[in-house]
Motif scaffolding. Structure first.
Motif, short mmCIF file in Angstrom:
data_model
loop_
_atom_site.label_atom_id
_atom_site.label_comp_id
_atom_site.label_asym_id
_atom_site.label_seq_id
_atom_site.Cartn_x
_atom_site.Cartn_y
_atom_site.Cartn_z
N ARG A 301 0.24 -7.98 -12.30
CA ARG A 301 -1.19 -8.26 -12.09
C ARG A 301 -1.67 -7.71 -10.74
O ARG A 301 -2.80 -7.28 -10.60
CB ARG A 301 -1.45 -9.77 -12.13
N LYS A 304 -0.85 -3.55 -10.89
CA LYS A 304 -1.44 -2.97 -12.10
C LYS A 304 -0.59 -1.83 -12.66
O LYS A 304 -0.08 -1.93 -13.75
CB LYS A 304 -2.88 -2.52 -11.87
N ASP A 305 -0.42 -0.75 -11.89
CA ASP A 305 0.37 0.38 -12.38
C ASP A 305 0.91 1.17 -11.20
O ASP A 305 0.74 0.78 -10.05
CB ASP A 305 -0.49 1.27 -13.29
#
Lengths: 427, 427
Positions: A301, A304-305
């Motif tokens: 979270r 994210k990436d």
């Protein structure tokens, strides 16, 4: 500056007297500085405080696959965490197994498993007369600690600018079936900062081990830990190279977010062939019902990436860069041309490595300590704590402030100069 | 109700026909129910959602001793977490060592350590010809899994209302130096719900083991997991009893918050003599730099102290109590007086235990499965999955809703009746 070796005895004596005065001045200050461990600084930790805020206020704690992350289950990690750490490791998701809070523990566990249960059906190492590991040196003390604890014999292999001495590695691995592993930090190596060349990675992937259960222990601790945007080391992805060479099962890659988010509260993973992952899971299912899925979710979270992680690492670099540069500048200014030491200038990672004249490292560390500066113990970068040349010293510039580092490095160079002069005078 | 054994063959045949109709009706519903694992329900998990909110908004993440919980360090756990888990374990803080996210892992790790490195200087168990563990039965499948993985021979010991058969335990432990351990769940035992009597605990503490490195593996998983306020089991504190008996080092206690806060995201600990704690730390220092201190801090901030934890457990009880009672009521209503099964009525913990007629357990579990109800595999409560009487079945009422449990227990009793009649008819 004139090299110390060109100075006359008298010149050395005069210099020594002068340096001793400086040293006594510093000592009087009663300083308490530490360049010993690769700990992130408070400013770096602050970058990740948002991690504490992403799972609050009765928010959805269900994974992308519908798993309630608060409950038991999911041995191999929630899908989105496997995806993130797969991307970080540059491997497909199916080659990732999520563990607990640190990669050190994954490595310990992997050696422990090989000792007690064996790897992929092979004889447990504990039942063999002799097990050996190759150890590129200088290297990481905690790697050597694990293999020493389990009674594994460690063999030093020189680490060059391009990586370990591959002639030696190829010879030992192909001729001796008791050689079961090699410890590697392939990128921004601890402590030298060296990254393995493409040729080195390819030679690793093409090894022809005498032991079928030989594994490369590839600790990619600093995979995204660059100091600069424009100058970066890039290394070949080893698992893919192993597949290409027909050695699919030969490598264990280790990765964690310890120096990305919070050390000790991160997530860690093993990256390896599917057969190796299944083998590891077969053991893991007795160890645990599952690792901390909420912390896995928290990391996904927050970052994210990979794009999010790269941006985060740029913030770390901004804090770390001036620290490395301060140490390098003081070393260059004070020791450049003196011929009493060499040091590395890494483009990433957490360490620099200093090599003194032979037989001086222990004395330098002791002298620095007397003046209030803690360095990593001399010898720690070698198996059994034995540096055959007593010359290597690890420098960890991450934790102190830039101001403290300037002071610390000045104490360090003063110690190097004094011990070196003593050596030259007694020669 | 008339016991089945008093029914004529004809009566049994008629009953069977009637029950088979009921069974086919249920089967048609295509249900998907699960009474197999001791998982908390969603409502229970919701009780701990506040854990996610206590470390937010740049709040102070420094421990009571001034440690930044975000950084590396503190091998044995932050002081306030040691205090909380010491209180939970009813031992002094100096007898606590904090581990990672589950006590199962602490137990695995303790056996693994004994195997590879030995306990307090004794020969590593892996180097001995034979190592044996006593296993009170029925017991916890994951305990037996650990000892089986490491090739430890398991010996069944009957578990009575007062605890294990202590005559047998005393005899085996004092006469056989290859007996190195015993698995115990002393309170609200998994699966029977039995709690050990004071006399049993005292006899444990006074054991005279033939092996100096014999240890009692005391898994106090349900120490504060009561179902009722007014009726509770209380057991003697074993470490203190061992000290009194001069057997200070003889016990390893295991505890965790897995069924207090979130399973898999809790904190776990080993409680033992100081000598045992130091021995465990000596190994742990190679495994990790430290466990997740932020999760330790999170638990302390959320529960505050034992009073807070007791209050929290009362909320769990309120949710669990009607579930246990529903299962008990259906069992009593449907099977009472039939003479085809007995079951336990525990005052706490996560399980009930059912004993069918000999040779029926596997068939009952299979029949229930056919009708859409998953039970714990028959045999799982015995070492090697072998229940010598094929009669014990574990019932886990925590996860389904009360409505689902009523349905599930009805399927279960229908399966018990049908399999029992088949047995009686074929006799």
């Amino acid at each position: 500056m004139k090299p110390y070796s060109k100075l006359s005895k008298e010149e050395l004596h005069n210099l020594k007297e002068q340096l001793e005065k400086q040293y006594e001045e510093v000592k009087k200050k009663g300083l308490n500085l530490d360049m010993s461990r690769g700990k992130p600084s408070k400013a770096q930790l602050d970058l990740s405080n948002g991690l504490m805020d992403v799972l609050t206020g009765d928010c959805n704690l269900v994974s992308s696959e519908g798993v309630d992350c608060r409950n038991y289950g999911v041995l191999d990690g929630i899908a989105e965490a496997r995806k993130l750490l797969a991307d970080m490791s540059e491997v497909p998701e199916r080659n990732i197994l999520i563990y607990g809070n640190s990669s050190l523990n994954v490595m310990f566990d992997t050696v422990a498993r090989a000792m007690s249960c064996g790897i992929m059906g092979h004889t447990p190492w504990a039942k063999l007369k002799k097990v050996k590991f190759l150890c590129p040196v200088p290297g990481y003390d905690r790697h050597f600690g694990i293999t020493e604890l389990f009674g594994i014999e460690m063999i030093n292999v020189p680490l060059y600018e391009t990586g370990p001495d591959m002639d030696m590695v190829e010879k030992l691995v192909s001729q001796d079936a008791s050689v079961k592993g090699i410890w590697c930090v392939p990128k921004y190596s601890n402590p030298t900062g060296v990254s393995y060349s493409d040729e080195t990675v390819r030679r690793f992937a093409r090894l022809k081990p005498a032991a079928e259960d030989f594994r490369i222990f590839w600790d990619n601790a600093y995979s995204i830990h660059h100091l600069y945007d424009d100058r970066r080391d890039v290394i070949l992805e080893i698992l893919n190279e192993c597949v290409k060479a027909g050695n699919t099962d030969m490598v264990f890659k280790f990765i964690s977010t310890s120096k990305v988010s919070f050390p000790g509260s991160g997530i860690a993973a093993l990256a390896a062939s599917r057969a190796n992952i299944e083998d590891a899971k077969e053991y893991m299912k007795y160890q645990t019902i599952g690792h901390d899925k909420l912390n896995q979710l928290r990391h996904v979270r927050f970052f994210k990436d990979m794009q999010g992680m790269y941006e985060h690492m740029r913030k770390h670099a901004k804090i770390l860069r001036p620290k490395f540069e301060m140490v390098e500048n003081v070393l260059e200014r004070e020791l450049g041309g003196l011929g009493i030491g060499t040091w590395t200038k890494p483009l990433g990672g957490y360490f620099m490595s200093f090599d003194s004249l032979d037989g001086c490292a222990k004395k330098i560390v002791a002298k620095a300590k007397d003046a209030g500066l803690i360095m990593t113990a001399a010898g720690a970068t070698y198996p059994y704590g034995k540096d055959p040349h007593d010359s290597n010293i690890r420098i960890a510039p991450s934790f102190p402030t830039v101001e403290e580092l300037e002071l610390a490095t000045e104490i360090f160079v003063l110690s190097v100069k004094l011990v070196s002069i003593e050596k030259l005078l007694s020669a």
